[in-house]
Design a protein around this motif. Structure first.
Motif, PDB file in Angstrom:
ATOM      1  N   MET A 139       0.856  -1.104   0.211  1.00  0.00           N
ATOM      2  CA  MET A 139       0.207  -0.011   0.114  1.00  0.00           C
ATOM      3  C   MET A 139       0.978   1.354   0.047  1.00  0.00           C
ATOM      4  O   MET A 139       1.619   1.604   0.892  1.00  0.00           O
ATOM      5  CB  MET A 139      -0.801  -0.094   1.231  1.00  0.00           C
ATOM      6  N   TRP A 162      -2.679  -0.915  -3.436  1.00  0.00           N
ATOM      7  CA  TRP A 162      -3.425   0.500  -3.186  1.00  0.00           C
ATOM      8  C   TRP A 162      -2.240   1.658  -3.053  1.00  0.00           C
ATOM      9  O   TRP A 162      -1.291   1.529  -2.786  1.00  0.00           O
ATOM     10  CB  TRP A 162      -4.077   0.393  -1.765  1.00  0.00           C
ATOM     11  N   GLY A 171      -7.320   1.480  -5.471  1.00  0.00           N
ATOM     12  CA  GLY A 171      -7.011   0.049  -5.481  1.00  0.00           C
ATOM     13  C   GLY A 171      -8.261  -0.855  -5.204  1.00  0.00           C
ATOM     14  O   GLY A 171      -9.222  -0.075  -5.133  1.00  0.00           O
TER      15      GLY A 171
END
Length: 176
Positions: A139, A162, A171
């Motif tokens: 992420m 993401w 995402g």
């Protein structure tokens, strides 16, 4: 990027940082993860101290430490247990990562990201090498001004699952 960052007031940075971490905390990949790899922020990255302190008792938090050409993750045990490591980045004191859980989520800083889930790092490839050998999703965390439609990438660059800014989450099927 440095010039854009200088346009942010301290108050705007604090407000946006709170919004970014709020988004992260509401996503199911974060809520479901028991072990999270994160980072100790440099001055030009999204600050992490409040986030690390908030979650260190509820989740196993790991921070990177550079060992030669590799990056390993060690347990975060509070600010007092950190030391200045490679590139003047604060990292956990200690040399081994024995008996650590594998991270279920890897929160990654970057100089810039794009809407194709690419990340521009600092050019040493530590995160790309680490992400290549670990199955946990990544992420990317950044301020909105660090998110572009497209950035230059190399074949070894690893994509994020993401990307979270103060304004949006890009995402998978997860929503805030």
């Amino acid at each position: 990027m440095a010039a854009l960052k200088k346009k942010y007031t301290d108050e705007a940075q604090r407000r946006h940082t709170v919004q970014i971490w709020h988004h992260v905390e509401t996503l199911s990949p974060f809520r479901e993860a028991r072990c999270i790899a994160c980072y100790h922020a440099l001055p030009d990255e999204v600050p992490t101290i409040a986030f690390l302190e908030k979650w260190r008792c509820d989740k196993q938090i790991l921070l990177p430490a550079v060992k030669g050409e590799a990056m390993i993750f060690l347990p975060y045990r509070g600010e007092e247990a950190l030391r200045k490591g490679a590139f003047h980045i604060m990292e956990p004191a200690g040399t081994t990562a024995t008996a650590l859980a594998e991270p279920e989520l890897i929160i990654v800083p970057g100089v810039a990201f794009d809407r194709r889930f690419n990340r521009l790092g600092r050019g040493k490839g530590y995160y790309d090498r680490f992400l290549s050998g670990h199955p946990a999703p990544a992420m990317g965390i950044c301020f909105q001004f660090q998110l572009f439609d497209r950035i230059p990438v190399d074949s070894h660059d690893r994509k994020m699952r993401w990307i979270v800014t103060e304004e949006e989450v890009l995402g998978a099927r997860y929503t805030v």
